[in-house]
Scaffold this active site. Structure first.
Site, short mmCIF file in Angstrom:
data_model
loop_
_atom_site.label_atom_id
_atom_site.label_comp_id
_atom_site.label_asym_id
_atom_site.label_seq_id
_atom_site.Cartn_x
_atom_site.Cartn_y
_atom_site.Cartn_z
N HIS A 1 0.80 -1.23 0.00
CA HIS A 1 0.00 0.00 0.00
C HIS A 1 0.83 1.27 0.00
CE1 HIS A 1 1.12 -0.04 4.20
NE2 HIS A 1 0.72 1.21 4.28
C1 UD1 Z 1 -1.59 6.18 6.12
C2 UD1 Z 1 -0.19 6.34 6.68
C3 UD1 Z 1 0.71 5.14 6.41
C4 UD1 Z 1 0.04 3.86 6.78
C5 UD1 Z 1 -1.26 3.77 6.02
C6 UD1 Z 1 -1.95 2.49 6.39
C7 UD1 Z 1 0.49 8.69 6.75
C8 UD1 Z 1 1.50 9.66 6.31
N1 UD1 Z 1 0.51 7.51 6.15
O1 UD1 Z 1 -1.63 6.65 4.80
O2 UD1 Z 1 1.87 5.27 7.20
O3 UD1 Z 1 0.90 2.77 6.46
O4 UD1 Z 1 -2.11 4.89 6.34
O5 UD1 Z 1 -2.97 2.19 5.51
O6 UD1 Z 1 -0.27 8.99 7.62
N2 UD1 Z 1 -8.65 5.16 1.12
C9 UD1 Z 1 -9.95 4.75 1.05
N3 UD1 Z 1 -10.59 4.44 2.23
C10 UD1 Z 1 -9.98 4.54 3.45
C11 UD1 Z 1 -8.65 4.95 3.49
C12 UD1 Z 1 -8.01 5.26 2.35
O7 UD1 Z 1 -10.51 4.65 -0.02
O8 UD1 Z 1 -10.63 4.24 4.47
C13 UD1 Z 1 -7.94 5.49 -0.13
C14 UD1 Z 1 -8.01 6.92 -0.53
O9 UD1 Z 1 -7.90 7.02 -1.89
C15 UD1 Z 1 -6.79 7.48 0.07
C16 UD1 Z 1 -5.81 6.35 -0.10
O10 UD1 Z 1 -6.59 5.17 0.01
O11 UD1 Z 1 -6.37 8.63 -0.57
C17 UD1 Z 1 -4.74 6.43 0.93
O12 UD1 Z 1 -4.77 5.36 1.85
P1 UD1 Z 1 -3.55 5.09 2.88
O13 UD1 Z 1 -2.27 5.13 2.15
O14 UD1 Z 1 -3.85 3.94 3.75
O15 UD1 Z 1 -3.81 6.28 3.81
P2 UD1 Z 1 -2.91 7.44 4.19
O16 UD1 Z 1 -3.73 8.13 5.21
O17 UD1 Z 1 -2.42 8.19 3.03
#
Ligand code: UD1
Length: 359
Positions: free
Chosen positions: A206
């Protein structure tokens, strides 16, 4: 005592659940307010976890959602500040290294509220990782630092942090695993998916460095090649799903699924023959369970998992996936390594003891 816990992402819930439980038990008359920032918001990334981990419903939902780093951090700070003013906690407890962690620490410290940081002192020494920036800031401004491995002490000392602020307590993510082991083993997710325990590879990917750019199609092609040697089960994170929509159709050999709940996923992890990941927490869970883990990253902030003998750093190099079957053959029959010290299911109790003793 009034304690406020700030969580926002899937791994945050797993790390904080046992700490909330231990502190509620020791301080039943205290205020235990839970703030969910909403950094993760899909049911499969959030609510399912809170339910399975037995975390009470959050008292405050900030609903910050996704966005750029600045947007997520700023929105969380703006929405958390009035909650802190209303709740007036004596202590804010935050886990890990995500943007919710960073925002919570900055907001609390500016209101002169002390912060306790769970999983302190991890360093990848790679400032291009957003989490590394978050870790450094969280440790600099938290009053109480809870550590889970030896190298954290040296990392913090090197940044001028005094030993008095550090408490070696162990790993709260492993507390959750230990507490729910009977339940996740009963899930038998492998059988439900039609794969044989011990014979399949479990994959999670991810991180932006891997999934947001040109490495993703190459990685998926390598996984399809691996699937010719052993079944490959791949619960796909929403970020990765968006990026691979076009790639997926070309590689039907992979067993793709939605993100799984904690119990379903840990069941698959415990029965896997090998795990391929870019996650931090999964490097730790495989170490505890003695499962071979291959980490598709250039570095790890968790070298304790490499020293333990379970984790192999492949580099940020999809071609290295091809070496997994030979690496597994070379280690077959090897003894199960012992987990690092204090990864024993009791870290949250030690954290609670420290916090209670400071009242
Ligand atoms: C965060 C953390 C990362 C962690 C990850 C775990 C930071 C800087 N990064 O990344 O360290 O390993 O979470 O997953 O805080 N999305 C959905 N539904 C959700 C969540 C995300 O659709 O409930 C999609 C969205 O398009 C979003 C993307 O996934 O923009 C990013 O997800 P992810 O990389 O998990 O979340 P971050 O908050 O960026």
């Amino acid at each position: 005592m009034r304690i406020l816990y700030v969580v926002g992402t899937r791994p945050n819930f797993v790390k904080t659940a046992p700490v909330i439980g231990a502190l509620r038990e020791r301080l039943p008359a205290g205020r235990h307010a839970i703030v969910h920032t909403g950094q993760h918001y899909d049911r499969l990334m959030s609510a399912v976890f809170l339910e399975q981990l037995g975390v009470p419903a959050p008292d405050h939902m900030l609903e910050v959602g996704s966005g750029s780093h600045a947007e997520m951090t700023a929105r969380t700070m703006e929405r958390l500040e009035p909650v802190l003013l209303e709740e007036r906690p004596d202590l804010v407890v935050v886990p890990g290294d995500v943007n919710s962690t960073l925002a919570a620490v900055l907001t609390a410290v500016k209101l002169e509220i002390p912060v306790a940081h769970i999983e302190s002192g991890l360093r990848s020494f790679d400032l291009t990782m957003p989490e590394e920036v978050n870790r450094i800031v969280a440790d600099r401004f938290s009053e109480l630092l809870f550590l889970h491995s030896e190298e954290a002490v040296e990392n913090l000392r090197a940044e001028g942090i005094a030993d008095e602020r550090m408490q070696m307590v162990g790993n709260t993510m492993i507390d959750t695993l230990v507490a729910l082991e009977d339940r996740f083993r009963a899930e038998q997710t492998a059988s439900k998916l039609g794969v044989e325990p011990g014979a399949y590879a479990l994959v999670t990917l991810h991180r932006p460095a891997l999934v947001d750019g040109p490495l993703l199609p190459e990685t998926v092609a390598q996984l399809a090649a691996l699937a010719r040697e052993m079944p490959v089960v791949f619960p796909v994170h929403p970020r990765t799903r968006k990026m691979m929509e076009s790639v997926e159709a070309e590689h039907p050999g992979l067993l793709l699924s939605e993100p799984l709940g904690y119990l379903e996923f840990l069941s698959l992890l415990a029965d896997a023959g090998a795990v391929l990941t870019d996650s931090g927490g999964i490097q730790e869970e495989t170490t505890y369970l003695g499962i071979p883990c291959f980490t598709l990253r250039a570095n790890t902030e968790r070298p304790v998992t490499v020293r333990a003998g379970t984790n192999t750093l492949l580099g940020l190099d999809p071609a290295a996936i091809a070496g997994i079957p030979a690496a597994l053959a070379a280690r077959s029959g090897a003894e199960k390594p012992t987990p690092p010290p204090l990864w024993d299911g009791h870290a949250a109790e030690r954290i609670a003891d420290v916090i209670v003793s400071r009242q």
